[in-house]
Write a protein that holds these residues in place. Structure first.
Motif, PDB file in Angstrom:
ATOM      1  N   LYS A  91       1.987   1.835  -3.489  1.00  0.00           N
ATOM      2  CA  LYS A  91       0.864   2.346  -4.272  1.00  0.00           C
ATOM      3  C   LYS A  91       0.674   3.847  -4.025  1.00  0.00           C
ATOM      4  O   LYS A  91       0.490   4.619  -4.968  1.00  0.00           O
ATOM      5  CB  LYS A  91      -0.410   1.579  -3.911  1.00  0.00           C
TER       6      LYS A  91
ATOM      7  N   ASN B  51       8.223  -1.045  -9.499  1.00  0.00           N
ATOM      8  CA  ASN B  51       6.909  -0.429  -9.698  1.00  0.00           C
ATOM      9  C   ASN B  51       7.026   0.884 -10.476  1.00  0.00           C
ATOM     10  O   ASN B  51       6.172   1.203 -11.298  1.00  0.00           O
ATOM     11  CB  ASN B  51       6.209  -0.207  -8.364  1.00  0.00           C
TER      12      ASN B  51
ATOM     13  N   GLN C  12       1.128   6.806  -6.759  1.00  0.00           N
ATOM     14  CA  GLN C  12       0.004   7.728  -6.989  1.00  0.00           C
ATOM     15  C   GLN C  12       0.432   9.178  -6.762  1.00  0.00           C
ATOM     16  O   GLN C  12       0.016  10.072  -7.505  1.00  0.00           O
ATOM     17  CB  GLN C  12      -1.173   7.380  -6.069  1.00  0.00           C
TER      18      GLN C  12
ATOM     19  N   LYS D 101       0.836  -1.200   0.000  1.00  0.00           N
ATOM     20  CA  LYS D 101       0.000   0.000   0.000  1.00  0.00           C
ATOM     21  C   LYS D 101       0.879   1.261   0.000  1.00  0.00           C
ATOM     22  O   LYS D 101       0.548   2.251  -0.647  1.00  0.00           O
ATOM     23  CB  LYS D 101      -0.938   0.003   1.187  1.00  0.00           C
TER      24      LYS D 101
END
Length: 186
Positions: free
Chosen positions: A120, A153, A124, A117
């Protein structure tokens, strides 16, 4: 800044024709690494002193810095998080995600559980800042496994990203603490 100003004054007393500019980056660690690397490129291209100074100030206005903390000790010491919230955060493996604002202040943006998370949220945030690929510098305090996943990522999201990974040093290590990291991008 005070030390730099004193040093500039001392040098100019002996060499009044020297060109010296003090630039307050209002940042640290990986953002400075990206900036110095870019300045070197401009100098090698033959840009004048004044052009490099102007471009550097503009570059620093356009770069972004994010951080992820595993420990909240320094946020407590700075009054940014209560001891009770910090105890709960550490008990439940909560990671603090934040950024450096235009005044050089650290702002806690989010708290999350777990590495997936956190990655992520970092990705973002980069998208929200308009990152479209380019240079990224990740500085970490003894957290190579997380950095490897974050790096992958970033590359999955932006194939043209150039990623430099550095260990934190000195003051950045103190504030990031073990497991923390700082990410900068332009």
């Amino acid at each position: 800044m005070n030390s730099a100003s004193v040093a500039k004054q001392m040098i100019l007393e002996e060499n009044p024709d020297k060109k010296i500019e003090i630039i307050d980056s209002k940042s640290a660690g990986p953002e400075l690494a990206l900036c110095v690397e870019q300045m070197e490129t401009w100098i090698q291209r033959g840009m004048s002193f004044d052009e490099v100074v102007f471009a550097t100030k503009k570059f620093l206005e356009e770069t972004h810095i994010l951080f992820m903390l595993k420990s909240f000790k320094h946020l407590i010491a700075n009054g940014r998080l209560s001891r009770i919230k910090a105890l709960l955060a550490q008990t439940f493996n909560v990671l603090g995600i934040g950024y450096g604002n235009e005044n050089g202040e650290i702002v806690v943006k989010d708290k999350t559980r777990g590495s997936k998370k956190a990655i992520k949220i970092l990705i973002q945030s980069m998208k929200a800042d308009g990152f479209a690929g380019g240079k990224v510098c990740i500085s970490h305090c003894e957290n190579p496994k997380f950095v490897k996943t974050l790096k992958q990522n970033i590359l999955d999201s932006w194939h043209n990203a150039e990623i430099l990974v550095l260990p934190t040093r000195g003051l950045c290590s103190y504030y990031a603490e073990q497991g923390g990291l700082i990410v900068s991008y332009n």
